[in-house]
Design a protein around this motif. Structure first.
Motif, PDB file in Angstrom:
ATOM      1  N   TYR A  11      -0.943   2.132  15.648  1.00 50.44           N
ATOM      2  CA  TYR A  11       0.313   1.547  16.123  1.00 50.44           C
ATOM      3  C   TYR A  11       0.603   1.940  17.571  1.00 50.44           C
ATOM      4  N   ASP A  12       1.414   1.100  18.210  1.00 49.52           N
ATOM      5  CA  ASP A  12       2.020   1.497  19.482  1.00 49.52           C
ATOM      6  C   ASP A  12       3.410   2.065  19.218  1.00 49.52           C
ATOM      7  N   TYR A  13       4.115   1.421  18.280  1.00 43.64           N
ATOM      8  CA  TYR A  13       5.425   1.932  17.855  1.00 43.64           C
ATOM      9  C   TYR A  13       5.427   2.027  16.334  1.00 43.64           C
ATOM     10  N   LEU A  14       5.993   3.122  15.842  1.00 40.31           N
ATOM     11  CA  LEU A  14       6.056   3.321  14.395  1.00 40.31           C
ATOM     12  C   LEU A  14       7.514   3.502  13.967  1.00 40.31           C
ATOM     13  N   VAL A  15       7.866   2.867  12.854  1.00 38.54           N
ATOM     14  CA  VAL A  15       9.188   3.095  12.255  1.00 38.54           C
ATOM     15  C   VAL A  15       8.937   3.697  10.870  1.00 38.54           C
ATOM     16  N   VAL A  16       9.399   4.910  10.683  1.00 38.96           N
ATOM     17  CA  VAL A  16       9.227   5.569   9.386  1.00 38.96           C
ATOM     18  C   VAL A  16      10.526   5.399   8.609  1.00 38.96           C
ATOM     19  N   SER A  32      15.014   9.214   5.411  1.00 37.23           N
ATOM     20  CA  SER A  32      13.930  10.072   5.911  1.00 37.23           C
ATOM     21  C   SER A  32      14.355  10.856   7.144  1.00 37.23           C
ATOM     22  N   SER A  33      15.516  10.513   7.697  1.00 39.77           N
ATOM     23  CA  SER A  33      15.947  11.156   8.940  1.00 39.77           C
ATOM     24  C   SER A  33      17.299  11.835   8.761  1.00 39.77           C
ATOM     25  N   VAL A  34      17.620  12.701   9.697  1.00 42.30           N
ATOM     26  CA  VAL A  34      18.967  13.259   9.700  1.00 42.30           C
ATOM     27  C   VAL A  34      19.496  13.215  11.133  1.00 42.30           C
ATOM     28  N   LEU A  35      20.734  12.766  11.234  1.00 42.48           N
ATOM     29  CA  LEU A  35      21.381  12.634  12.540  1.00 42.48           C
ATOM     30  C   LEU A  35      22.724  13.344  12.454  1.00 42.48           C
ATOM     31  N   PHE A  36      23.071  14.095  13.486  1.00 47.01           N
ATOM     32  CA  PHE A  36      24.315  14.859  13.434  1.00 47.01           C
ATOM     33  C   PHE A  36      25.428  14.142  14.180  1.00 47.01           C
ATOM     34  N   ILE A  84       6.016  12.837   2.263  1.00 47.93           N
ATOM     35  CA  ILE A  84       4.920  12.409   3.147  1.00 47.93           C
ATOM     36  C   ILE A  84       5.171  12.907   4.575  1.00 47.93           C
ATOM     37  N   ILE A  85       6.428  12.934   4.959  1.00 43.98           N
ATOM     38  CA  ILE A  85       6.777  13.272   6.345  1.00 43.98           C
ATOM     39  C   ILE A  85       6.477  14.747   6.620  1.00 43.98           C
ATOM     40  N   GLU A  86       6.906  15.597   5.692  1.00 44.05           N
ATOM     41  CA  GLU A  86       6.655  17.034   5.859  1.00 44.05           C
ATOM     42  C   GLU A  86       5.148  17.305   5.812  1.00 44.05           C
ATOM     43  N   LYS A  87       4.476  16.647   4.862  1.00 45.40           N
ATOM     44  CA  LYS A  87       3.022  16.849   4.730  1.00 45.40           C
ATOM     45  C   LYS A  87       2.290  16.394   5.992  1.00 45.40           C
ATOM     46  N   SER A  88       2.889  15.448   6.718  1.00 40.96           N
ATOM     47  CA  SER A  88       2.238  14.933   7.925  1.00 40.96           C
ATOM     48  C   SER A  88       2.485  15.828   9.130  1.00 40.96           C
ATOM     49  N   GLY A 118       0.829  -1.197   0.000  1.00 40.83           N
ATOM     50  CA  GLY A 118       0.000   0.000   0.000  1.00 40.83           C
ATOM     51  C   GLY A 118       0.860   1.242   0.000  1.00 40.83           C
ATOM     52  N   VAL A 119       0.235   2.342  -0.372  1.00 38.36           N
ATOM     53  CA  VAL A 119       0.945   3.622  -0.426  1.00 38.36           C
ATOM     54  C   VAL A 119       0.569   4.433   0.811  1.00 38.36           C
ATOM     55  N   VAL A 120       1.577   4.828   1.573  1.00 34.57           N
ATOM     56  CA  VAL A 120       1.319   5.660   2.754  1.00 34.57           C
ATOM     57  C   VAL A 120       0.949   7.057   2.272  1.00 34.57           C
ATOM     58  N   GLU A 121      -0.172   7.553   2.780  1.00 37.70           N
ATOM     59  CA  GLU A 121      -0.607   8.884   2.358  1.00 37.70           C
ATOM     60  C   GLU A 121      -0.337   9.909   3.469  1.00 37.70           C
ATOM     61  N   ALA A 122      -0.544   9.508   4.706  1.00 36.53           N
ATOM     62  CA  ALA A 122      -0.301  10.444   5.816  1.00 36.53           C
ATOM     63  C   ALA A 122      -0.002   9.681   7.095  1.00 36.53           C
ATOM     64  N   ILE A 123       0.830  10.314   7.913  1.00 41.67           N
ATOM     65  CA  ILE A 123       1.101   9.790   9.260  1.00 41.67           C
ATOM     66  C   ILE A 123       0.399  10.743  10.211  1.00 41.67           C
ATOM     67  N   GLN A 124      -0.303  10.184  11.203  1.00 40.81           N
ATOM     68  CA  GLN A 124      -1.026  11.026  12.173  1.00 40.81           C
ATOM     69  C   GLN A 124      -0.470  10.732  13.559  1.00 40.81           C
ATOM     70  N   PRO A 125       0.700  11.310  13.891  1.00 34.18           N
ATOM     71  CA  PRO A 125       1.366  10.921  15.144  1.00 34.18           C
ATOM     72  C   PRO A 125       0.576  11.306  16.394  1.00 34.18           C
ATOM     73  N   ASP A 126      -0.290  12.309  16.289  1.00 32.79           N
ATOM     74  CA  ASP A 126      -1.055  12.707  17.483  1.00 32.79           C
ATOM     75  C   ASP A 126      -2.062  11.642  17.902  1.00 32.79           C
TER      76      ASP A 126
END
Ligand code: FAD
Ligand code: NAD
Length: 395
Positions: free
Chosen positions: A99-104, A296-300, A263-267, A77-85
């Protein structure tokens, strides 16, 4: 039972799923892996099918063949939106996953920096479907040239960006040209491959000696470099450079960089170039049950203060690490901070040629090329053991 949802079955997401399913008991958690295709793409190989030096089917792996169906549910399936709230994900077909835990782990998209015409008129190397189109387009350009020999733009190939993707692609393309010339009765001297780079050098930031070697090998194969000259505009007629030079071309491939999945920014997540700035446990700020890994992530890097590059090497390590951390959370344990183990970089320059930096050691030529195959094969083994290695190994 706790629900763990993993979005994206690329290097980070699939590795999380494969590792986690081995570590949890059947009644400990429900694992759901979502991906838009039912195959995993070997993205790090895609410059090859893009040029047509490898069939694209070699670069896909049936996801279900790697999953234990009694532990992991695969959702195509195609992810359209993440609703973390509300701890939920919405798919394009309307399905809602809680979900209880999500990995993006949704990977990246081409970064075009708002350059006029690039989105509309340039190809990019990002998926099986995009590289199949590039290969077929290149072949079509050769066949059209036979019928319209005054159209030199059909045989002029522009690659915008000489980072690792651009360099690996021009190496493969240069290898493919002699065969295409034979097949379509074209004089090799009529074909032009330009690699255009905005920075003062190709592979900016990489070891200068290796960079010079790469330019020498590729120039000998016929690649024409334009460095220090950003592409300013792209159209169906070709590209215009910041110097004002126009290069007429019917094939522009953009390899000028990536940004995180839109998708991440849109969410509503806070992002830097589309990527979520995660903490050292790879969690998103504000949502302690959401891990974001890979491109999808950035780590310094705490030592240099610079971001780690978006690579498969890091995505794989983050996938393994996140599986360990989620297992620990399921058992009520502590999270471990992620510290990448940077093993080096090896980049192909076409058949039998590569450059590599492993620790302080520099490698060039066939030894670097062999090492690249070992790295590719090692990933197959880590992911799917001997069975996958036997099916897909690079020899
Ligand atoms: P990906 O591997 O891109 O996976 C993302 C997954 O999410 C995909 O399966 C995709 O289908 C899925 N997806 C995306 N959007 C949706 C959606 N809306 N709904 C459902 N599913 C979705 N790195 C290295 O370390 N070494 C190399 O040698 C190397 N070579 C490379 C060569 C090329 C030609 C390219 C283009 C890149 C290369 N890289 C290399 C970089 C590497 O490929 C990426 O860093 C890596 O793929 C990132 O992994 P990921 O899991 O974050 O994303
Ligand atoms: P990149 O960001 O590394 O390189 C993009 C290049 O395009 C840069 O050199 C940049 O200066 C240039 N550029 C930007 N704007 C331009 C313009 N207007 N005109 C001309 N040039 C322009 O992107 P990439 O090469 O796609 O790599 C993405 C990630 O994948 C990186 O982290 C890279 O290390 C990784 N990767 C690794 C390998 C490998 O290890 N063999 C291979 C491919 C990609």
């Amino acid at each position: 039972m706790k629900k763990v949802v993993i979005l994206g079955a690329g290097y980070g997401g699939l590795m999380t799923a494969v590792q986690l399913q081995e570590r949890i008991a059947g009644d400990e958690a429900e694992l759901i892996l979502v991906n838009k295709h039912d195959y995993h793409s070997l993205t790090t190989w895609l410059h090859e099918p893009a040029a047509g030096t490898l069939h694209h089917d070699r670069c896909r792996i049936d996801i279900r063949s790697l999953l234990r169906t009694n532990r992991t549910r695969f959702v195509k399936g195609v992810v359209e939106a993440i609703q973390p709230d509300v701890s939920a994900v919405r798919l394009a077909d309307g399905e809602r996953l809680e979900y209880d835990y999500l990995v993006v782990a949704l990977g990246s998209e081409p970064e075009t920096f708002g350059i006029q015409g690039l989105k509309e008129h340039a190809f990019s190397i990002r998926s099986i479907n995009s590289v199949r189109m590039i290969r077929e387009h290149i072949e079509y350009m050769f066949s059209r040239f036979r019928n319209e020999p005054h159209r030199s733009d059909y045989l002029t190939f522009v690659v915008g960006g000489a980072g690792f993707t651009g360099i690996e692609f021009v190496g493969e393309l240069a290898d493919r040209i002699p065969g295409l010339c034979r097949e379509f009765d074209v004089e090799p001297s009529q074909v032009k491959i330009y690699n255009i780079e905005a920075a003062p050098t190709v592979l900016p930031g990489f070891d200068p000696e290796l960079t010079e070697y790469a330019m020498k090998v590729l120039s000998e194969k016929g690649v024409i470099f334009r460095i220090n000259t950003p592409i300013q505009e792209c159209s169906p007629e070709g590209v215009v450079l910041a110097t004002g030079e126009k290069i007429p071309s019917s094939t522009v491939v953009w390899t000028g960089g990536v940004r995180g999945s839109s998708i991440i920014e849109k969410s509503g997540f806070e992002v830097v170039r589309g990527r979520v700035k995660v903490d050292h446990y790879l969690r998103s700020p504000g949502y302690s049950n959401v891990f974001v890994i890979g491109d999808s992530s950035v780590l310094f890097d705490p030592e240099t203060g610079r971001p780690y590059p978006p690579t498969a090497q890091i995505a794989i390590q983050q996938g393994i690490h996140t599986a360990t951390n989620i297992k620990s959370l399921l058992e009520g344990g502590e999270l471990q901070a992620f510290h990448p183990e940077l093993k080096g970089t090896v980049a192909s320059l076409g058949k039998g040629e590569a450059i590599g930096m492993v620790g302080q050691r520099k490698l060039v030529g066939s030894s670097a090329s062999k090492l690249k195959k070992i790295i590719d094969n090692r990933y197959l083994f880590t992911l799917g053991g001997f069975k996958l290695l036997l099916q897909k190994a690079k020899l």
